[in-house]
Design a protein around this motif. Structure first.
Motif, PDB file in Angstrom:
ATOM      1  N   SER A  42       0.830  -1.213   0.000  1.00  0.00           N
ATOM      2  CA  SER A  42       0.000   0.000   0.000  1.00  0.00           C
ATOM      3  C   SER A  42       0.860   1.257   0.000  1.00  0.00           C
ATOM      4  CB  SER A  42      -0.933   0.009   1.216  1.00  0.00           C
ATOM      5  OG  SER A  42      -1.827  -1.066   1.142  1.00  0.00           O
ATOM      6  N   GLU A  43       1.937   1.246   0.767  1.00  0.00           N
ATOM      7  CA  GLU A  43       2.844   2.396   0.805  1.00  0.00           C
ATOM      8  C   GLU A  43       3.497   2.620  -0.557  1.00  0.00           C
ATOM      9  OE1 GLU A  43       7.046   3.716   2.909  1.00  0.00           O
ATOM     10  OE2 GLU A  43       5.912   2.059   3.749  1.00  0.00           O
ATOM     11  N   MET A  44       3.923   1.544  -1.192  1.00  0.00           N
ATOM     12  CA  MET A  44       4.557   1.650  -2.505  1.00  0.00           C
ATOM     13  C   MET A  44       3.566   2.162  -3.549  1.00  0.00           C
ATOM     14  SD  MET A  44       6.680  -1.880  -2.653  1.00  0.00           S
ATOM     15  CE  MET A  44       7.688  -2.410  -1.309  1.00  0.00           C
ATOM     16  N   GLU A  45       2.358   1.634  -3.529  1.00  0.00           N
ATOM     17  CA  GLU A  45       1.344   2.062  -4.494  1.00  0.00           C
ATOM     18  C   GLU A  45       0.970   3.524  -4.288  1.00  0.00           C
ATOM     19  OE1 GLU A  45      -0.915  -2.215  -5.167  1.00  0.00           O
ATOM     20  OE2 GLU A  45      -1.403  -0.986  -3.420  1.00  0.00           O
ATOM     21  N   ALA A  46       0.887   3.960  -3.039  1.00  0.00           N
ATOM     22  CA  ALA A  46       0.571   5.364  -2.760  1.00  0.00           C
ATOM     23  C   ALA A  46       1.671   6.283  -3.301  1.00  0.00           C
ATOM     24  CB  ALA A  46       0.386   5.575  -1.260  1.00  0.00           C
ATOM     25  N   ALA A 131      -0.861 -12.731  -6.905  1.00  0.00           N
ATOM     26  CA  ALA A 131      -0.206 -14.003  -6.603  1.00  0.00           C
ATOM     27  C   ALA A 131      -0.473 -14.447  -5.170  1.00  0.00           C
ATOM     28  CB  ALA A 131       1.295 -13.876  -6.836  1.00  0.00           C
ATOM     29  N   ARG A 132      -0.687 -13.500  -4.266  1.00  0.00           N
ATOM     30  CA  ARG A 132      -0.923 -13.844  -2.861  1.00  0.00           C
ATOM     31  C   ARG A 132      -2.249 -14.546  -2.646  1.00  0.00           C
ATOM     32  NH1 ARG A 132      -0.203  -9.433   1.370  1.00  0.00           N
ATOM     33  NH2 ARG A 132      -0.172 -11.266   2.688  1.00  0.00           N
ATOM     34  N   GLN A 133      -3.140 -14.507  -3.619  1.00  0.00           N
ATOM     35  CA  GLN A 133      -4.439 -15.156  -3.468  1.00  0.00           C
ATOM     36  C   GLN A 133      -4.335 -16.669  -3.604  1.00  0.00           C
ATOM     37  OE1 GLN A 133      -7.113 -13.208  -6.148  1.00  0.00           O
ATOM     38  NE2 GLN A 133      -6.976 -11.267  -5.069  1.00  0.00           N
ATOM     39  N   GLY A 134      -3.229 -17.162  -4.088  1.00  0.00           N
ATOM     40  CA  GLY A 134      -3.013 -18.597  -4.235  1.00  0.00           C
ATOM     41  C   GLY A 134      -1.675 -18.971  -3.637  1.00  0.00           C
ATOM     42  N   PRO A 135      -1.241 -20.183  -3.881  1.00  0.00           N
ATOM     43  CA  PRO A 135       0.085 -20.573  -3.379  1.00  0.00           C
ATOM     44  C   PRO A 135       1.185 -19.829  -4.131  1.00  0.00           C
ATOM     45  CG  PRO A 135      -0.882 -22.340  -4.670  1.00  0.00           C
ATOM     46  CD  PRO A 135      -1.921 -21.272  -4.551  1.00  0.00           C
ATOM     47  N   LEU A 136       2.171 -19.364  -3.398  1.00  0.00           N
ATOM     48  CA  LEU A 136       3.268 -18.607  -4.005  1.00  0.00           C
ATOM     49  C   LEU A 136       4.299 -19.560  -4.591  1.00  0.00           C
ATOM     50  CD1 LEU A 136       3.771 -15.836  -1.328  1.00  0.00           C
ATOM     51  CD2 LEU A 136       2.608 -15.640  -3.500  1.00  0.00           C
ATOM     52  N   GLY A 137       4.814 -19.193  -5.743  1.00  0.00           N
ATOM     53  CA  GLY A 137       5.826 -20.003  -6.405  1.00  0.00           C
ATOM     54  C   GLY A 137       7.124 -19.248  -6.574  1.00  0.00           C
ATOM     55  N   ALA A 138       8.050 -19.837  -7.299  1.00  0.00           N
ATOM     56  CA  ALA A 138       9.360 -19.224  -7.518  1.00  0.00           C
ATOM     57  C   ALA A 138       9.230 -17.929  -8.320  1.00  0.00           C
ATOM     58  CB  ALA A 138      10.279 -20.203  -8.240  1.00  0.00           C
ATOM     59  N   ASP A 139       8.326 -17.891  -9.291  1.00  0.00           N
ATOM     60  CA  ASP A 139       8.119 -16.666 -10.074  1.00  0.00           C
ATOM     61  C   ASP A 139       7.643 -15.522  -9.193  1.00  0.00           C
ATOM     62  OD1 ASP A 139       8.881 -17.978 -12.336  1.00  0.00           O
ATOM     63  OD2 ASP A 139       6.835 -18.343 -13.056  1.00  0.00           O
ATOM     64  N   ASP A 140       6.846 -15.846  -8.180  1.00  0.00           N
ATOM     65  CA  ASP A 140       6.347 -14.812  -7.275  1.00  0.00           C
ATOM     66  C   ASP A 140       7.477 -14.241  -6.415  1.00  0.00           C
ATOM     67  OD1 ASP A 140       3.770 -15.328  -8.258  1.00  0.00           O
ATOM     68  OD2 ASP A 140       3.536 -16.963  -6.822  1.00  0.00           O
ATOM     69  N   LEU A 141       8.425 -15.082  -6.057  1.00  0.00           N
ATOM     70  CA  LEU A 141       9.589 -14.600  -5.316  1.00  0.00           C
ATOM     71  C   LEU A 141      10.418 -13.651  -6.181  1.00  0.00           C
ATOM     72  CD1 LEU A 141      11.362 -14.608  -2.814  1.00  0.00           C
ATOM     73  CD2 LEU A 141      12.479 -16.656  -3.694  1.00  0.00           C
ATOM     74  N   LEU A 142      10.576 -13.990  -7.453  1.00  0.00           N
ATOM     75  CA  LEU A 142      11.290 -13.095  -8.372  1.00  0.00           C
ATOM     76  C   LEU A 142      10.538 -11.778  -8.537  1.00  0.00           C
ATOM     77  CD1 LEU A 142      12.454 -15.627 -11.098  1.00  0.00           C
ATOM     78  CD2 LEU A 142      13.849 -14.473  -9.382  1.00  0.00           C
ATOM     79  N   THR A 143       9.201 -11.840  -8.594  1.00  0.00           N
ATOM     80  CA  THR A 143       8.397 -10.622  -8.682  1.00  0.00           C
ATOM     81  C   THR A 143       8.611  -9.761  -7.443  1.00  0.00           C
ATOM     82  OG1 THR A 143       6.719 -11.713 -10.032  1.00  0.00           O
ATOM     83  CG2 THR A 143       6.040  -9.719  -8.868  1.00  0.00           C
ATOM     84  N   ALA A 144       8.637 -10.388  -6.272  1.00  0.00           N
ATOM     85  CA  ALA A 144       8.850  -9.642  -5.034  1.00  0.00           C
ATOM     86  C   ALA A 144      10.224  -8.993  -5.009  1.00  0.00           C
ATOM     87  CB  ALA A 144       8.676 -10.564  -3.832  1.00  0.00           C
ATOM     88  N   MET A 145      11.232  -9.705  -5.487  1.00  0.00           N
ATOM     89  CA  MET A 145      12.582  -9.131  -5.532  1.00  0.00           C
ATOM     90  C   MET A 145      12.648  -7.964  -6.509  1.00  0.00           C
ATOM     91  SD  MET A 145      14.714 -12.698  -5.334  1.00  0.00           S
ATOM     92  CE  MET A 145      16.252 -11.979  -5.821  1.00  0.00           C
ATOM     93  N   GLU A 146      12.014  -8.111  -7.656  1.00  0.00           N
ATOM     94  CA  GLU A 146      11.997  -7.035  -8.645  1.00  0.00           C
ATOM     95  C   GLU A 146      11.227  -5.832  -8.110  1.00  0.00           C
ATOM     96  OE1 GLU A 146      10.793  -6.435 -13.342  1.00  0.00           O
ATOM     97  OE2 GLU A 146      10.583  -8.401 -12.419  1.00  0.00           O
ATOM     98  N   LEU A 147      10.142  -6.112  -7.384  1.00  0.00           N
ATOM     99  CA  LEU A 147       9.358  -5.038  -6.767  1.00  0.00           C
ATOM    100  C   LEU A 147      10.205  -4.257  -5.767  1.00  0.00           C
ATOM    101  CD1 LEU A 147       6.628  -3.618  -6.253  1.00  0.00           C
ATOM    102  CD2 LEU A 147       6.164  -5.386  -4.560  1.00  0.00           C
ATOM    103  N   GLY A 148      10.995  -4.960  -4.958  1.00  0.00           N
ATOM    104  CA  GLY A 148      11.855  -4.276  -3.994  1.00  0.00           C
ATOM    105  C   GLY A 148      12.874  -3.373  -4.667  1.00  0.00           C
ATOM    106  N   ALA A 149      13.476  -3.857  -5.733  1.00  0.00           N
ATOM    107  CA  ALA A 149      14.468  -3.039  -6.455  1.00  0.00           C
ATOM    108  C   ALA A 149      13.798  -1.838  -7.105  1.00  0.00           C
ATOM    109  CB  ALA A 149      15.174  -3.889  -7.504  1.00  0.00           C
ATOM    110  N   THR A 150      12.631  -2.052  -7.685  1.00  0.00           N
ATOM    111  CA  THR A 150      11.903  -0.949  -8.320  1.00  0.00           C
ATOM    112  C   THR A 150      11.466   0.069  -7.281  1.00  0.00           C
ATOM    113  OG1 THR A 150      11.134  -2.474 -10.026  1.00  0.00           O
ATOM    114  CG2 THR A 150       9.955  -0.390  -9.825  1.00  0.00           C
ATOM    115  N   TRP A 151      11.053  -0.412  -6.110  1.00  0.00           N
ATOM    116  CA  TRP A 151      10.636   0.493  -5.040  1.00  0.00           C
ATOM    117  C   TRP A 151      11.796   1.376  -4.591  1.00  0.00           C
ATOM    118  CZ3 TRP A 151       7.675   3.537  -2.771  1.00  0.00           C
ATOM    119  CH2 TRP A 151       7.821   3.908  -1.436  1.00  0.00           C
ATOM    120  N   ARG A 152      12.974   0.788  -4.421  1.00  0.00           N
ATOM    121  CA  ARG A 152      14.127   1.596  -4.007  1.00  0.00           C
ATOM    122  C   ARG A 152      14.431   2.664  -5.046  1.00  0.00           C
ATOM    123  NH1 ARG A 152      15.591  -3.320  -2.136  1.00  0.00           N
ATOM    124  NH2 ARG A 152      16.878  -3.865  -3.925  1.00  0.00           N
TER     125      ARG A 152
END
Length: 188
Positions: A42-46, A131-152
Motif C-alpha cells: 500500500s505504501e509503494m502504491e501510494a 499471486a498472494r491469493q493462491g500458493p506462491l511459487g518461484a516466479d512470485d519470489l522473483l516478482t517480489a525481488m523485482e518489486l523491492g528493487a523498483t521500489w528503491r
C-alpha cells in the motif's frame, strides 16, 4: 508448567475475545489487521500514485480510455472482464486514435523516468497482490525481488522530483523592482 501460565485459566479467562455464540467457528469481532506485506504494498502504491498525480495522470485503480482528440484519460471501470475489454477495443480501434489502459500501464511508455518507474511499481505490486491469493511459487519470489528493487529506485526518484515540483509551486514569485527615480538620479 510454570504456575503464572495457569493463572488466566484458573480465573476462567481466555486468551482472546469471546467468539460469537451462534457460530463457534466464527472469527473474533475485531477488525482484520493488515500484514506487513500488505502495508508495504500500500505504501509503494501510494508513492507511485503520487508520481502519477504530479504529472496530471489519474490515480484511481481501474481501466481507462482516451479518445483520439482527448488529452486526459477517462475512467471506465474498476473491473472489466477480458471479453469486455476486447469488445471495447473492437468498437474503438487503435488506428482511429483510441487508447485503453489500466492504471498500472498509464505511465509505462513515458519518456519520463519517474513515470516509467511508477508504472513498473504499480504493475509489480498488482502482480504480487494477485499471486498472494493462491500458493506462491518461484516466479512470485522473483516478482517480489523485482518489486523491492523498483521500489528503491522509485523512492529515490520521488524524493528527487518532489522538492523541485513542490518548491516551484510553493515559492512566492518575487516582483522585480523598478528602479526608482531617486536611485536612477543617484547612479548618475
Amino acid at each position: 508448567m510454570r504456575p503464572w501460565r495457569l493463572l488466566p485459566r484458573l480465573r476462567g479467562e481466555t486468551s482472546g475475545p469471546p467468539l460469537s455464540d451462534s457460530d463457534p467457528f466464527a472469527a473474533p469481532d475485531r477488525p482484520a489487521r493488515a500484514d506487513a506485506l500488505s502495508l508495504a504494498l500500500s505504501e509503494m502504491e501510494a508513492a507511485a500514485r503520487e508520481v502519477y498525480a504530479l504529472h496530471g495522470l489519474p490515480t484511481r485503480p481501474g481501466h481507462y480510455e482516451r479518445g483520439p482528440r482527448a488529452r486526459r484519460w477517462r475512467f471506465i471501470a474498476e473491473h472489466l472482464t477480458p471479453q469486455e475489454r476486447f469488445e471495447r477495443a473492437l468498437a474503438h480501434p487503435r488506428e482511429a486514435g483510441w487508447r485503453f489502459a489500466r492504471l498500472e500501464n498509464l505511465g509505462e511508455r513515458s519518456n519520463r523516468p519517474d513515470l516509467a518507474a511508477a508504472s513498473a511499481l504499480l504493475t509489480l505490486a498488482a502482480r504480487l497482490r494477485q499471486a498472494r491469493q493462491g500458493p506462491l511459487g518461484a516466479d512470485d519470489l522473483l516478482t517480489a525481488m523485482e518489486l523491492g528493487a523498483t521500489w528503491r529506485a522509485n523512492r529515490e526518484i520521488i524524493l528527487a522530483a518532489r522538492p523541485a515540483d513542490a518548491d516551484a509551486a510553493k515559492a512566492p514569485r518575487r516582483k522585480r523592482r523598478r528602479p526608482s527615480a531617486d536611485a536612477a538620479a543617484s547612479s548618475r
